[in-house]
Scaffold this motif. Structure first.
Motif, PDB file in Angstrom:
ATOM      1  N   MET A  96       0.114   3.206  -9.854  1.00  0.00           N
ATOM      2  CA  MET A  96       0.938   3.355  -8.657  1.00  0.00           C
ATOM      3  C   MET A  96       1.590   2.012  -8.326  1.00  0.00           C
ATOM      4  N   ILE A 112      -2.351  -0.044  10.397  1.00  0.00           N
ATOM      5  CA  ILE A 112      -2.001   0.596  11.662  1.00  0.00           C
ATOM      6  C   ILE A 112      -3.204   0.445  12.577  1.00  0.00           C
ATOM      7  N   TYR A 125      -7.156   1.415  11.673  1.00  0.00           N
ATOM      8  CA  TYR A 125      -7.720   2.707  11.286  1.00  0.00           C
ATOM      9  C   TYR A 125      -6.935   3.383  10.175  1.00  0.00           C
ATOM     10  N   ALA A 126      -5.796   2.822   9.784  1.00  0.00           N
ATOM     11  CA  ALA A 126      -4.979   3.438   8.730  1.00  0.00           C
ATOM     12  C   ALA A 126      -4.068   2.372   8.138  1.00  0.00           C
ATOM     13  N   ASP A 163       5.104   4.355  -5.139  1.00  0.00           N
ATOM     14  CA  ASP A 163       6.067   4.943  -6.094  1.00  0.00           C
ATOM     15  C   ASP A 163       7.327   5.417  -5.373  1.00  0.00           C
ATOM     16  N   GLN A 197       7.684   6.388  -2.310  1.00  0.00           N
ATOM     17  CA  GLN A 197       7.469   7.363  -1.241  1.00  0.00           C
ATOM     18  C   GLN A 197       6.596   6.766  -0.147  1.00  0.00           C
ATOM     19  N   GLY A 198       7.006   6.890   1.111  1.00  0.00           N
ATOM     20  CA  GLY A 198       6.211   6.369   2.205  1.00  0.00           C
ATOM     21  C   GLY A 198       5.017   7.255   2.517  1.00  0.00           C
ATOM     22  N   TYR A 199       3.909   6.618   2.874  1.00  0.00           N
ATOM     23  CA  TYR A 199       2.689   7.354   3.230  1.00  0.00           C
ATOM     24  C   TYR A 199       2.012   6.680   4.415  1.00  0.00           C
ATOM     25  N   ASN A 200       1.334   7.479   5.213  1.00  0.00           N
ATOM     26  CA  ASN A 200       0.365   6.986   6.176  1.00  0.00           C
ATOM     27  C   ASN A 200      -1.011   7.393   5.667  1.00  0.00           C
ATOM     28  N   ILE A 201      -1.873   6.404   5.445  1.00  0.00           N
ATOM     29  CA  ILE A 201      -3.069   6.619   4.631  1.00  0.00           C
ATOM     30  C   ILE A 201      -4.320   6.258   5.437  1.00  0.00           C
ATOM     31  N   PRO A 202      -5.288   7.151   5.491  1.00  0.00           N
ATOM     32  CA  PRO A 202      -6.530   6.830   6.208  1.00  0.00           C
ATOM     33  C   PRO A 202      -7.368   5.834   5.416  1.00  0.00           C
ATOM     34  N   ASP A 211     -10.150   5.677   4.000  1.00  0.00           N
ATOM     35  CA  ASP A 211     -11.241   6.480   3.440  1.00  0.00           C
ATOM     36  C   ASP A 211     -11.216   6.273   1.929  1.00  0.00           C
ATOM     37  N   ASN A 246      -9.954   8.844  -0.474  1.00  0.00           N
ATOM     38  CA  ASN A 246      -8.509   9.110  -0.542  1.00  0.00           C
ATOM     39  C   ASN A 246      -7.932   8.322  -1.712  1.00  0.00           C
ATOM     40  N   ARG A 247      -7.223   8.990  -2.594  1.00  0.00           N
ATOM     41  CA  ARG A 247      -6.766   8.330  -3.832  1.00  0.00           C
ATOM     42  C   ARG A 247      -5.790   7.201  -3.544  1.00  0.00           C
ATOM     43  N   HIS A 248      -4.994   7.324  -2.492  1.00  0.00           N
ATOM     44  CA  HIS A 248      -4.043   6.262  -2.169  1.00  0.00           C
ATOM     45  C   HIS A 248      -4.769   5.019  -1.652  1.00  0.00           C
TER      46      HIS A 248
END
Lengths: 345, 58
Positions: free
Chosen positions: B1, B9, B18-19, B25, B27-32, B34, B37-39
Motif C-alpha cells: 500500500m 484524529i 482515536y483514529a 493507494d 483513496q482517502g480513508y478514516n481508519i480506527p 485497531d 484493521n488492515r489499513h
C-alpha cells in the motif's frame, strides 16, 4: 464368477469386485433405480458424502454474485490490494491493469459472470486476484479449483499459507475456459491463507506481460480434502450476508440515524449493520457528507468508527465536521455519496 | 500500500487520538486505531519501517 446369472437371464449374485470402477455411472442408473429403501444404514459412509454435501466452498462469493461495490462491464483501473468486487482482492504488480465484470456466459455447464483482469500497460509484472481466507485450516489438506480463461500460458492458481505454497498446472493460454486445481496440506503453523488466481511464473514471480494480456476468473472454490468437486452455488441471501462481514454499503440518503451532539463539532450515532463486522472498519473518504437535523451538512467527509464489538449489529460512528450543541439529540443521514464500510482482510 | 497524508484524529472530549486519516493507494480513508484493521496494521508497519510518519491532529 463375479456375476451369477440364472437360466432365465436374471442376475442372482454379485461378488465383491464384480463391478469394476466406472461400471456404474449416471448413464447406467435409471431414474429411481436406487431409492432410500434399498440403501441400508451405513451403505454410504461420511467419507463418500464429501462430494455431495453442502456448504463445501470455503471461499465467499466464488461466483461473483454479490457485487456491493458495483463493478460493471465497463473496465476500471485495478489497484493492487484493493477490492472492486466482494472478497476478491486485486493482485497487480508492475503493470497497469483494468478490471471488469463480464457478461453472463456459459462456463463449465452453468451461466456465470466472470471477473476479467486485463493488462493496460505492458511491463514485467503479475496480474490477477486473490481471496484472503479468515480461517487458516492448519494441518488440513485443501484443494482450490477455478475456471480460468487466459491468453497467457502462465495463468495458474496458488495456495499460500505463509510458508508453504501449492500451485496448479498452468492454463494453456489458448483463450478458452479451463478448470484448474491446486492442492496441498497446510502447515500446522500456518500464518495466513491466501489463494491466488493470477499470471505469474512458476515460483510466483513476475513474467513479461503485454497490453491486452488477460485472465478471466469464474466459479472459484476452496474445499477440504484433495478432490475438487463441482462448484457450489449458495443462495444470494446467504452469500450476501457472508460478504457483509467484510464490507457493507450504505446508500446515499438511505435512512436517518439517531445521534447525540458531542462537544461543538461532532455527532455520535448508531449505524445499523446488516451483520456484525469482522473488525472495526475503515470508512472511505469518497466525497460523502453527513447531513444532520437542522438542515446542515458536515464540512468534511469524516466518519470514524467507535465502540466496535464483534457480536453487535450496531456500530457507533463519530461524524465530525458539524456545528452542534453538546448533548443535544440530532438525526444524521449520509449525503452526496454512498458510505463504504470496509472491514476486509 | 502507498500511504500518504497520515494524520491522527483527536477526540474533542478526551483530547486523545482515536483514529487516523490517510490516503492509501490514492483513496482517502478514516481508519480506527485497531490492529485488526488492515489499513491501520499497514500504517503501523510502515511507521515501524520508517517509511511514513503520522502527523499530529489539528
Amino acid at each position: 464368477m463375479a456375476i451369477v446369472i440364472n437360466g432365465s437371464g436374471t442376475v442372482t449374485g454379485l461378488a465383491v469386485g464384480g463391478l469394476p470402477d466406472g461400471t456404474v455411472d449416471a448413464g447406467t442408473l435409471a431414474t429411481n433405480s436406487v431409492d432410500s429403501a434399498e440403501l441400508i444404514d451405513g451403505a454410504v459412509d461420511d467419507s463418500h458424502m464429501a462430494s455431495i454435501s453442502g456448504r463445501k466452498n470455503i471461499f465467499i462469493n466464488g461466483d461473483f454474485s454479490v457485487n456491493q461495490r458495483g463493478l460493471t462491464t465497463s473496465a476500471v483501473t485495478a489497484t493492487n490490494n484493493t477490492y472492486n468486487i466482494d472478497r476478491l482482492a486485486n493482485y497487480i504488480v508492475g503493470v497497469g491493469a483494468q478490471v471488469a465484470l463480464g457478461s453472463e456466459e456459459l462456463i463449465g455447464g452453468t451461466y456465470e459472470t466472470p471477473v476479467k483482469y486485463t493488462v493496460s500497460s505492458a511491463a514485467s509484472g503479475r496480474l490477477g486476484g486473490l481471496q484472503k481466507v479468515e480461517k487458516w485450516y492448519k494441518g488440513q489438506t485443501v484443494i482450490m479449483s477455478a475456471w480460468v480463461k487466459s491468453n497467457n500460458a502462465n495463468a495458474r492458481l496458488r495456495i499460500y499459507d505463509g510458508s508453504n505454497e501449492f500451485y496448479s498446472s498452468t492454463h494453456t493460454g489458448g483463450g478458452a475456459w479451463e478448470k484448474l486445481t491446486a492442492t496441498g496440506t497446510l502447515a500446522t503453523n500456518a500464518g495466513q491463507l491466501y489463494c491466488y488466481l493470477f499470471i505469474v511464473d512458476g515460483s510466483g514471480g513476475s513474467v513479461t506481460l503485454t497490453t491486452n494480456d488477460y485472465i478471466h476468473i469464474a466459479k472459484y472454490q476452496l474445499e477440504l480434502g484433495s478432490t475438487a468437486t463441482d462448484f457450489e452455488h449458495r443462495s444470494y441471501g446467504e452469500e450476501l450476508a457472508l460478504c457483509q462481514r467484510y464490507f457493507q454499503l450504505f446508500r446515499e440518503g438511505a435512512g436517518y440515524f439517531a445521534g447525540n451532539g458531542v462537544g461543538g463539532n461532532r455527532i455520535d450515532c448508531g449505524l445499523p449493520l446488516a451483520v456484525p463486522l469482522r473488525v472495526s472498519p475503515s470508512f472511505t473518504s469518497n466525497g460523502y457528507l453527513t447531513h444532520r437535523s437542522g438542515n446542515a451538512n458536515s464540512s468534511a467527509n469524516q466518519i470514524t468508527a467507535g465502540e466496535y464489538n464483534a457480536y453487535s449489529n450496531m456500530l457507533k460512528i463519530r461524524c465530525g465536521g458539524h456545528s452542534v450543541s453538546d448533548e443535544v439529540a440530532y438525526t444524521v443521514r449520509i449525503s452526496s455519496y454512498d458510505l463504504l464500510v470496509d472491514a476486509e482482510l | 500500500m502507498v500511504i500518504t497524508n497520515a494524520k491522527y484524529i483527536k477526540d474533542v472530549v478526551t483530547n486523545e487520538n482515536y483514529a487516523v486519516s490517510a490516503t492509501i493507494d490514492g483513496q482517502g480513508y478514516n481508519i480506527p486505531m485497531d490492529t485488526g484493521n488492515r489499513h491501520y496494521a499497514e500504517i503501523l508497519k510502515q511507521v515501524a519501517d520508517k517509511k511514513i510518519t503520522i502527523a499530529e491532529a489539528d
